[in-house]
Design a protein around this motif. Sequence first.
Motif, mmCIF file in Angstrom:
data_model
loop_
_atom_site.group_PDB
_atom_site.id
_atom_site.type_symbol
_atom_site.label_atom_id
_atom_site.label_comp_id
_atom_site.label_asym_id
_atom_site.label_seq_id
_atom_site.Cartn_x
_atom_site.Cartn_y
_atom_site.Cartn_z
ATOM 1 N N PRO A 16 -0.913 -3.627 -1.446
ATOM 2 C CA PRO A 16 -1.011 -5.075 -1.604
ATOM 3 C C PRO A 16 -0.060 -5.620 -2.680
ATOM 4 C CG PRO A 16 -3.050 -3.988 -2.297
ATOM 5 C CD PRO A 16 -2.206 -2.961 -1.627
ATOM 6 N N ALA A 17 0.229 -4.807 -3.699
ATOM 7 C CA ALA A 17 1.131 -5.278 -4.762
ATOM 8 C C ALA A 17 2.515 -5.541 -4.182
ATOM 9 C CB ALA A 17 1.205 -4.236 -5.879
ATOM 10 N N HIS A 18 2.989 -4.618 -3.351
ATOM 11 C CA HIS A 18 4.306 -4.817 -2.746
ATOM 12 C C HIS A 18 4.284 -6.013 -1.799
ATOM 13 C CE1 HIS A 18 8.231 -3.926 -1.089
ATOM 14 N NE2 HIS A 18 7.714 -3.922 0.119
ATOM 15 N N SER A 21 2.588 -8.651 -2.069
ATOM 16 C CA SER A 21 2.676 -9.859 -2.889
ATOM 17 C C SER A 21 4.094 -10.070 -3.397
ATOM 18 C CB SER A 21 1.704 -9.747 -4.065
ATOM 19 O OG SER A 21 1.880 -10.815 -4.955
ATOM 20 N N VAL A 22 4.733 -8.978 -3.824
ATOM 21 C CA VAL A 22 6.055 -9.065 -4.436
ATOM 22 C C VAL A 22 7.123 -9.537 -3.443
ATOM 23 C CG1 VAL A 22 7.887 -7.458 -5.095
ATOM 24 C CG2 VAL A 22 5.840 -7.596 -6.458
ATOM 25 N N ILE A 23 6.958 -9.191 -2.149
ATOM 26 C CA ILE A 23 7.963 -9.664 -1.202
ATOM 27 C C ILE A 23 7.604 -11.032 -0.632
ATOM 28 C CG2 ILE A 23 8.737 -7.335 -0.592
ATOM 29 C CD1 ILE A 23 7.193 -7.602 2.022
ATOM 30 N N GLY A 24 6.612 -11.687 -1.238
ATOM 31 C CA GLY A 24 6.348 -13.079 -0.898
ATOM 32 C C GLY A 24 5.325 -13.290 0.207
ATOM 33 N N LEU A 25 4.671 -12.210 0.683
ATOM 34 C CA LEU A 25 3.602 -12.406 1.662
ATOM 35 C C LEU A 25 2.395 -13.005 0.952
ATOM 36 C CD1 LEU A 25 3.619 -9.121 3.780
ATOM 37 C CD2 LEU A 25 4.957 -11.180 4.077
ATOM 38 N N ARG A 26 1.638 -13.796 1.699
ATOM 39 C CA ARG A 26 0.455 -14.386 1.075
ATOM 40 C C ARG A 26 -0.714 -13.414 1.205
ATOM 41 N NH1 ARG A 26 0.356 -20.425 3.199
ATOM 42 N NH2 ARG A 26 1.212 -19.370 5.029
ATOM 43 N N VAL A 27 -0.946 -12.687 0.114
ATOM 44 C CA VAL A 27 -1.921 -11.593 0.135
ATOM 45 C C VAL A 27 -3.343 -12.113 0.339
ATOM 46 C CG1 VAL A 27 -2.894 -9.727 -1.222
ATOM 47 C CG2 VAL A 27 -0.448 -10.112 -1.238
#
Lengths: 283, 293
Positions: free
Chosen positions: A167-169, A171-177
């Motif tokens: 989930p951290a990645h 979030s980092v690539i801009g997906l809405r977690v």
Amino acid sequence: MIDTLLALITEPLAHEFMQRALLVSILIGTVCSIFSCFLVLKGWSLMGDAVSHAVLPGLALAFVIGIPLSIGAFIAGLFCALATGYIKDNSRVKEDAVMGIVFSGLFALGLVMLTKIETDVHLLHVLFGNILGISSQDVIEAGTIAILCSLIMLIKRRDFMLYCFDPAHASVIGLRVRFLHFGLLILLALTIVSSLKAAGIILVISMLIAPGATGFMLTKSFDRMLIIAMSVSIFSCITGTLMSFHLDVATAPLIVVIQAALFIMAVFVGRQTQGMKEVSYGT
Amino acid sequence: MSNPIVTIKNLSVTYPNGHHALEDVSVNLKSGSICGLVGVNGAGKSTLFKAMMGFVKPTAGNVSIDGMSVRNALKKNLVSYVPQTEEVDWDFPVLVEDVVMMGRYGHMGFLRRPSKTDHDAVAQALERVNMSEYKKRQIGELSGGQRKRIFVARALAQGGNIILLDEPFTGVDIKTEDSLIDLFQSLVAEGRLILVATHNLGSVPSFCDEVILINKTLLAYGSVETTFTQDNLSKAFGGMLRHHQLIGADLHDDEDARGVTVLTDDERPLVLYGEEGGKKIVRTPKRKKADKT
């Protein structure tokens, strides 16, 4: 010989209720197996357990208000998932403890309501399903939800898979977690609602876990896991439904028995292939 | 190449359960450098990372990346994250190339179908970390160093200029650590910013240019030469470190007043040498290629 084998299939399907049962079992078998892959990888088995138990008071309340039972069930199931997340975030109690309290509390509330309110909801049917007594209307309703959820999960499977894996990645690539998280919870509640009439809230838990766990044992790639899970689930649903007719036993439980047996077989096969891998890895 | 600068201004984070993780932290990070983020467990290293990754909302202050909000910077794929080895589910059914491809998801369309550009970026990233021959392995079948490399490759495939590394050296041997450090230095030479959260003190002077010492609040920030001192480290770690000091007469038979200080937790020790037990000389020499034979 071939005629007798064919008769094993055609004979049950001469009855309309068996046709409906087979169709609905395939539909919910598909949606449950797709979700089971995410459930197993995310470690959400207890969540599946919780949400399915928590739909009970929703059914009772929906009956009292006079809205479709599925809507009540969906809202209660989702409420359980959201309440669990909220209490966990705002207290020091761990998630599994919170979940245990919330879902058994809701389940108990449902039981209390059902003993007090005169409904046409049969507790046994809610718990274990009534696949042979399912109406055309039920098939259409369950089928629509099942097909919709299956499509969403298949189309967005990479996003959901990434969310489960890292989930951290995500979030980092801009997906809405948060969107993915609540999306999965909503899909879980919908999947359970679609399976309610046919499998019941106890047996659906197995259908939501066993196929994914079987796929997980047998492969190392996510897409293949998905294919194995779906195949295993649909195979179990078809054979379970047909066999239950010939053996004159309960249908949904038989499907679950077959799924569990296939999982046990996969455990042994998986152990053997893993052993072979270690040997080849060592040389 | 653009010049990403991370500006953290008066950042405070309090979790909903009432835990104060960070208070009033302000730093400006320049590109083209490796910055160590050093502190004890629970000092707020991962919270600072989470704030830069949009995972926690600041209770006060803000983080801006290349002049943008965190959210917009993430949408532009400016930030990459390399997780701690313990955080990854190594049984997950994904192959090495699948993991590196995840770095490209932010560049793909709605269905996440990889284009030729995406496949090329993955191949290049795997080449760069020398992992091309392992691309069809399931991630659990890799050694400790290889596991780190594929996540670095994912960051490379993503193409971000800011790379956040969480404890990159736990569970890897010294040889792998050295080759990872070489890799990080070559990435920084291309103008990236690498922020490394670690409690491995000994390795910090050998590869970091700057260092941030935190314990809920910012204790010190600056170049390794001026900031990574015994005094600052005592502030950051308090009594948490093993501390061995050999001064003057313990060490020499002559009048030489210089001494040796060894600070260590459980990892590579930090060795300081000089007058007053090494308070004045704070930098172990940066490792050069020639030193490694």
